[in-house]
Motif scaffolding. Sequence first.
Motif, PDB file in Angstrom:
ATOM      1  N   VAL A   1       0.831  -1.204   0.000  1.00  0.00           N
ATOM      2  CA  VAL A   1       0.000   0.000   0.000  1.00  0.00           C
ATOM      3  C   VAL A   1       0.863   1.250   0.000  1.00  0.00           C
TER       4      VAL A   1
ATOM      5  N   PHE B   1      -7.616   1.157   0.612  1.00  0.00           N
ATOM      6  CA  PHE B   1      -7.431  -0.271   0.847  1.00  0.00           C
ATOM      7  C   PHE B   1      -8.348  -0.720   1.978  1.00  0.00           C
TER       8      PHE B   1
ATOM      9  N   LEU C   1      -7.164  -4.055  -2.296  1.00  0.00           N
ATOM     10  CA  LEU C   1      -6.715  -2.774  -2.837  1.00  0.00           C
ATOM     11  C   LEU C   1      -7.839  -2.155  -3.655  1.00  0.00           C
TER      12      LEU C   1
END
Length: 350
Positions: free
Chosen positions: A102, A119, A128
């Motif tokens: 991320v 996310f 995601l």
Amino acid sequence: MEACFPCFGPRKKKVPPPPAEATSGDPPHRHDVAAAARTFSFEELAAATRSFGEDRLVAGKEPCMYQGHLKSVNQVVAMKQQHLVDHPESTEQRSSEFLARVLMLNALRHPNLVNLIGFCADGSHRILVHEYMPLGSLEDHLHADPSADKARLDWSTRMNIAAGVARGLEYLHDKGVAYRCLTSSDILLQDGDGYHYPKLSQYGLAKVRQFIEDPGEARAFARTTFGTLAPDTMITGKVSMAADVYSFGVVLLEMITGRMAFNHSAAGAEEDRCLLGWARPLLQDRAEFRRMADPALQGRYPSMDLEETLAVASMCIQQDPAMRSPISAVVTALARLAYDQAQEPHGHLS
């Protein structure tokens, strides 16, 4: 530059501007990145996808990809299910890997990259959330069944797409990030003001010099990217900028010729099924260049532009990584070839 592409001269042509909503610049500090990515609950994502129903699956090479409208951001998004943290002993490691992913993706912001919106790390779920690209991939438009509801891309559109993809790769390389293997299915298209803006999917990104270490994964990866994967990556398993340039050269040849990188369903010798096996001998003879243009273009392209674009592709697909053109030179070359169709009439090969 002139040494690599001696036939290029100065051009003054209009190139479509990047999408207004995209931003570029240096990525934020690690602490700020974590705060910048929105967090979503699994309940919210499930509601937007009808509990991740089959009717919300997005067609393409990425499995477990869904689309849905998120009320909290008032936007249609793409959601990629990563994995379930289903074993207590793996929770900490998998959570750390997911957070690192991320952080990396959210730090990359460029008009030619699909942006990470947020996310989900709710319970055992890891998902995601990205921009949704309703026009699909470049592969869809280049290789769709002629009877399918997909408009054929004209020459100027293909050149603008190629220039945008090269700019996206240049940005990634400046940030120390590369693709494991760029393919036409990784290039997603966005409509705006009559242009097709290309955006690179973030799912193939990896750190430069990263290795594909798992033997089973390496074999599967080589099999699914055959015809596009650089020979040096195939041998060493190492991700590199030079390998990106090679893969981009194959994709550029796909745009020029309309042929698949490797056609598994085609009959005949491997040279007939593999784009590079077919193209390399023709690239040695200027008299054969006309044969290389996609018949779907119906001759509507400037003959000099065809030659120059083939020169760019040829410099990208060199077997020796050291001989491949740097992506910055590719960007410069394609910027001169990208243009608005309305600004200059298309010529025909004689």
